[in-house]
Write an enzyme that holds these catalytic residues in place. Structure first.
Site, PDB file in Angstrom:
ATOM      1  N   ASN A  42      -6.449  63.966 -32.953  1.00  0.00           N
ATOM      2  CA  ASN A  42      -5.720  63.921 -34.122  1.00  0.00           C
ATOM      3  C   ASN A  42      -4.678  65.092 -34.218  1.00  0.00           C
ATOM      4  O   ASN A  42      -4.766  65.990 -33.928  1.00  0.00           O
ATOM      5  CB  ASN A  42      -6.638  63.790 -35.190  1.00  0.00           C
ATOM      6  CG  ASN A  42      -7.818  64.945 -35.509  1.00  0.00           C
ATOM      7  OD1 ASN A  42      -7.914  65.573 -34.491  1.00  0.00           O
ATOM      8  ND2 ASN A  42      -8.186  65.257 -36.665  1.00  0.00           N
ATOM      9  N   GLU A  44      -2.017  66.480 -37.411  1.00  0.00           N
ATOM     10  CA  GLU A  44      -1.890  66.385 -38.850  1.00  0.00           C
ATOM     11  C   GLU A  44      -0.333  66.992 -39.286  1.00  0.00           C
ATOM     12  O   GLU A  44       0.525  67.676 -38.207  1.00  0.00           O
ATOM     13  CB  GLU A  44      -2.757  67.348 -39.789  1.00  0.00           C
ATOM     14  CG  GLU A  44      -4.230  66.996 -39.397  1.00  0.00           C
ATOM     15  CD  GLU A  44      -5.287  67.546 -40.141  1.00  0.00           C
ATOM     16  OE1 GLU A  44      -4.891  68.831 -40.713  1.00  0.00           O
ATOM     17  OE2 GLU A  44      -6.430  67.146 -40.279  1.00  0.00           O
ATOM     18  N   CYS A  53      -4.664  59.683 -36.507  1.00  0.00           N
ATOM     19  CA  CYS A  53      -5.989  59.894 -35.893  1.00  0.00           C
ATOM     20  C   CYS A  53      -5.953  59.941 -34.357  1.00  0.00           C
ATOM     21  O   CYS A  53      -5.329  59.336 -33.683  1.00  0.00           O
ATOM     22  CB  CYS A  53      -6.939  58.461 -36.379  1.00  0.00           C
ATOM     23  SG  CYS A  53      -7.232  58.767 -38.290  1.00  0.00           S
ATOM     24  N   GLU A  55      -8.288  58.416 -32.525  1.00  0.00           N
ATOM     25  CA  GLU A  55      -8.424  56.914 -31.920  1.00  0.00           C
ATOM     26  C   GLU A  55      -6.995  56.245 -31.616  1.00  0.00           C
ATOM     27  O   GLU A  55      -6.794  55.650 -30.593  1.00  0.00           O
ATOM     28  CB  GLU A  55      -9.236  56.015 -32.680  1.00  0.00           C
ATOM     29  CG  GLU A  55     -10.636  56.512 -32.869  1.00  0.00           C
ATOM     30  CD  GLU A  55     -10.773  57.455 -33.894  1.00  0.00           C
ATOM     31  OE1 GLU A  55      -9.805  58.307 -34.476  1.00  0.00           O
ATOM     32  OE2 GLU A  55     -11.829  57.255 -34.630  1.00  0.00           O
ATOM     33  N   CYS A  86     -12.258  55.334 -38.757  1.00  0.00           N
ATOM     34  CA  CYS A  86     -11.913  54.960 -40.024  1.00  0.00           C
ATOM     35  C   CYS A  86     -11.461  53.460 -39.974  1.00  0.00           C
ATOM     36  O   CYS A  86     -11.243  52.999 -38.991  1.00  0.00           O
ATOM     37  CB  CYS A  86     -10.781  55.770 -40.827  1.00  0.00           C
ATOM     38  SG  CYS A  86      -8.975  55.525 -39.971  1.00  0.00           S
ATOM     39  N   CYS A  89      -8.228  52.519 -38.061  1.00  0.00           N
ATOM     40  CA  CYS A  89      -8.230  52.689 -36.423  1.00  0.00           C
ATOM     41  C   CYS A  89      -9.026  51.467 -36.076  1.00  0.00           C
ATOM     42  O   CYS A  89      -8.948  50.852 -35.203  1.00  0.00           O
ATOM     43  CB  CYS A  89      -8.954  53.845 -36.023  1.00  0.00           C
ATOM     44  SG  CYS A  89      -8.016  55.407 -36.302  1.00  0.00           S
TER      45      CYS A  89
HETATM   46  N1  THU Z   1      -9.568  61.433 -38.356  1.00  0.00           N
HETATM   47  C1  THU Z   1      -9.596  60.954 -37.166  1.00  0.00           C
HETATM   48  O1  THU Z   1      -8.868  61.413 -36.119  1.00  0.00           O
HETATM   49  N2  THU Z   1     -10.296  59.794 -36.845  1.00  0.00           N
HETATM   50  C2  THU Z   1     -10.822  59.093 -37.803  1.00  0.00           C
HETATM   51  O2  THU Z   1     -10.958  57.701 -37.620  1.00  0.00           O
HETATM   52  C3  THU Z   1     -10.885  59.451 -39.197  1.00  0.00           C
HETATM   53  C4  THU Z   1     -10.175  60.759 -39.320  1.00  0.00           C
HETATM   54  C5  THU Z   1      -8.971  62.703 -38.532  1.00  0.00           C
HETATM   55  C6  THU Z   1      -7.703  62.608 -39.462  1.00  0.00           C
HETATM   56  C7  THU Z   1      -7.645  63.923 -40.134  1.00  0.00           C
HETATM   57  O3  THU Z   1      -6.735  64.899 -39.285  1.00  0.00           O
HETATM   58  C8  THU Z   1      -8.958  64.388 -40.171  1.00  0.00           C
HETATM   59  O4  THU Z   1      -9.751  63.564 -39.452  1.00  0.00           O
HETATM   60  C9  THU Z   1      -9.656  64.500 -41.453  1.00  0.00           C
HETATM   61  O5  THU Z   1      -9.514  63.102 -42.107  1.00  0.00           O
END
Ligand code: THU
Length: 127
Positions: A42, A44, A53, A55, A86, A89
């Protein structure tokens, strides 16, 4: 490539997660129909909603390399045991299922845990 190895790749790439805001690292590794693997973490942004994300990053990397049929995806976070994908994804995974389903592999107490995408995302939107 077994699921232990797939999880280990997800674990390794999770170290590269760019998460200055949430501090929540995630790594993912996809296994394609022909047994290729592609990883993603991930990342940001100061504009929070632009976060990608792990995935979807891994899936996008597979696509960029010419692979659209995915058998399995391992997901790992050092922050949380049994890290689930999530909803966004799950919907993206639905698009790239090889043979109608996909294994979602998480880690629980150090051991691979396998869920079917059809279990985590029933009645998903398809065209
Ligand atoms: N995140 C993921 O990488 N995958 C998911 O399926 C859920 C959330 C990340 C996004 C963000 O950088 C951090 O987790 C917190 O939400």
């Amino acid at each position: 490539m077994n699921y232990r190895e797939l999880l280990d790749k997800a674990k390794e790439v999770s170290q590269n997660a760019y998460v200055p805001y949430s501090k929540f690292k995630v790594g993912a590794c996809v296994l394609t129909e022909d047994d290729s693997t592609f990883c993603g973490c991930n990342f940001e942004n100061a504009s929070y909603g632009l976060t990608i994300c792990a995935e979807r990053n891994a899936i996008g990397t597979a696509i960029a390399n010419g692979h659209t049929r995915i058998k399995a995806i391992a997901i790992y976070s050092p922050n949380e045991d049994n890290c689930f994908p999530c909803g966004a994804c799950r919907q993206v995974m639905t698009e790239f299922r090889a043979g109608g389903d996909m294994d979602i592999v998480t880690e629980v107490k150090g051991e691979p845990q396998i869920y079917k995408l059809s279990y985590l995302m029933p009645e998903s939107f398809k065209l």
